[in-house]
Design a protein around this motif. Structure first.
Motif, PDB file in Angstrom:
ATOM      1  N   SER A  37       0.822  -1.209   0.000  1.00 32.66           N
ATOM      2  CA  SER A  37       0.000   0.000   0.000  1.00 32.66           C
ATOM      3  C   SER A  37       0.857   1.262   0.000  1.00 32.66           C
ATOM      4  O   SER A  37       0.614   2.190  -0.781  1.00 32.66           O
ATOM      5  N   VAL A  38       1.877   1.314   0.860  1.00 32.92           N
ATOM      6  CA  VAL A  38       2.692   2.535   0.972  1.00 32.92           C
ATOM      7  C   VAL A  38       3.646   2.703  -0.193  1.00 32.92           C
ATOM      8  O   VAL A  38       4.151   3.803  -0.436  1.00 32.92           O
ATOM      9  N   THR A  39       3.918   1.609  -0.926  1.00 34.62           N
ATOM     10  CA  THR A  39       4.818   1.720  -2.091  1.00 34.62           C
ATOM     11  C   THR A  39       4.065   2.000  -3.375  1.00 34.62           C
ATOM     12  O   THR A  39       4.657   1.964  -4.458  1.00 34.62           O
ATOM     13  N   GLY A  40       2.771   2.291  -3.266  1.00 29.75           N
ATOM     14  CA  GLY A  40       2.029   2.738  -4.430  1.00 29.75           C
ATOM     15  C   GLY A  40       1.369   1.665  -5.257  1.00 29.75           C
ATOM     16  O   GLY A  40       1.041   1.906  -6.429  1.00 29.75           O
ATOM     17  N   ALA A  41       1.143   0.492  -4.681  1.00 33.83           N
ATOM     18  CA  ALA A  41       0.434  -0.551  -5.431  1.00 33.83           C
ATOM     19  C   ALA A  41      -0.978  -0.070  -5.755  1.00 33.83           C
ATOM     20  O   ALA A  41      -1.637   0.552  -4.913  1.00 33.83           O
ATOM     21  N   PRO A  42      -1.465  -0.329  -6.964  1.00 35.80           N
ATOM     22  CA  PRO A  42      -2.825   0.122  -7.332  1.00 35.80           C
ATOM     23  C   PRO A  42      -3.883  -0.465  -6.396  1.00 35.80           C
ATOM     24  O   PRO A  42      -3.725  -1.569  -5.866  1.00 35.80           O
TER      25      PRO A  42
END
Length: 363
Positions: free
Chosen positions: A122-127
């Motif tokens: 979530s924090v690494t930008g996963a869609p």
């Protein structure tokens, strides 16, 4: 002495190997069913964006496979048998506490591993769509495990009902499922669904207890098998129930959410077939080479159940490096079911590694 012979020699004489075989079939059915219908599709424009799809949609010829691979009725039947036998021979409440602990520990470990991993995604930008797929694949099997834990906690009450009323104890859960089906057709009383989920799966659980209490003779299979087939056919052809034993987009509703009368009819047919072949199956299982894999799978049943979707996800994440491959991260169209079959050994190999790492928490 071979490994198979050593496993056979170590098996307690009082253990019913046919129930262990039934549990093994149930676990394999759940695992293979999830691996075959859980299609993860990667967006060609953004490969890290995933969405779920069903290979069953638009393929009526695949529907009969769901009747074989939807084995939750067998799973709960074996659980009821174990609850009736274990609580009788293992000290009542002490057995119940140990049983609940063995069920809960693998779930706690799975949560401890995947919750930080999901937060990291979530924090690494996963869609958001990818996060939804990951969450769905991991959480969905746990709903049925929570039902199993609830029935395990209710085992003393259910055992008393079987002891006093015999097979008549099945009437309340079956009646509850019928009421929920009627309410579902009318579009009312959605609040009944959680109650009907526990009540519906209580029916095969009670049947397992009845077998342990010697009130479910072999000849009952002569009734359960044809009655289950006839009722299931009537529900689909006359009453308009979905033909698939699992949810399919476009069907309107699922026979598993909550378990419908069709799900109970399927469980009855499967259990009827088991009762009819049980004696012969017991003879086969006395052979060490046949018994060894059944015993091994039973020893790791909870670990396999908890981690099988993790194996699918890990292989799918690795597949991002190569792009959409046939049967993996592509649309479930054309020959996709055949291609997915070729991935099953890969999923199984990864699952074996996960079981090796986490099985100690089930012991």
């Amino acid at each position: 002495m071979s490994l198979a012979a050593r496993i056979a020699a170590a098996t307690p004489a009082h253990r019913d190997r046919t129930i262990d075989a039934l549990r093994a079939v149930a676990i394999l059915g759940v695992v293979l069913g999830h691996w075959l219908v859980s299609a993860i599709v990667s967006d060609p424009a953004r490969p890290s964006a995933w969405h779920g799809a069903s290979p069953l949609q638009g393929r009526p010829l695949l529907i009969p496979a769901t009747w074989l691979l939807q084995t939750l009725g067998l799973f709960f039947f074996a659980g009821g048998y174990a609850a009736a036998r274990g609580s009788r021979t293992g000290g009542g409440l002490s057995w119940l506490g140990a049983r609940l602990g063995r069920l809960a520990r693998p779930v706690a470990v799975l949560t401890a591993v995947w919750l930080p991993a999901w937060l990291l995604l979530s924090v690494t930008g996963a869609p958001d769509s990818t996060l939804h797929v990951v969450r769905s694949l991991l959480v969905h099997p746990m709903w049925f495990l929570l039902v199993f834990i609830a029935l395990t906690a209710l085992s003393p009450l259910l055992r008393a009902a079987v002891t006093r009323y015999g097979l008549w104890s099945l009437l309340p859960p079956v009646a509850l499922v019928v009421c929920c089906d009627v309410a579902r057709h009318l579009g009312t009383a959605a609040w009944l669904h959680p109650v009907a989920t526990v009540g519906g799966w209580a029916a095969p659980y009670l049947l397992g207890m009845a077998l342990a209490r010697n009130v479910l003779p072999r000849r009952t299979g002569l009734v359960l098998l044809p009655a289950g087939v006839a009722l299931g056919a009537a529900l689909v052809l006359v009453a308009g129930y979905p033909a698939s034993a699992v949810g399919v987009p476009g069907d309107g509703w699922s026979n598993l959410d909550p378990p419908s009368l069709f799900a109970l009819a399927l469980a009855a047919a499967q259990l009827g077939a088991f009762l009819l072949v049980r004696d012969r199956l017991g003879g086969w299982l006395r052979r060490p080479a046949v018994w060894a894999p059944v015993a091994g799978l039973n020893l790791a049943a909870m670990t396999v159940y908890c981690w099988h979707q993790s194996a699918l996800l890990l292989v799918s994440f690795a597949g991002l490096l190569a792009g959409p491959l046939p049967g993996l991260l592509d649309e479930p169209a054309g020959a996709w079911p055949v291609h997915r079959l070729l991935w099953l050994p890969v999923f199984a190999l990864v699952l074996a590694g996960l079981c090796s790492a986490f099985h100690r928490f089930e012991k």
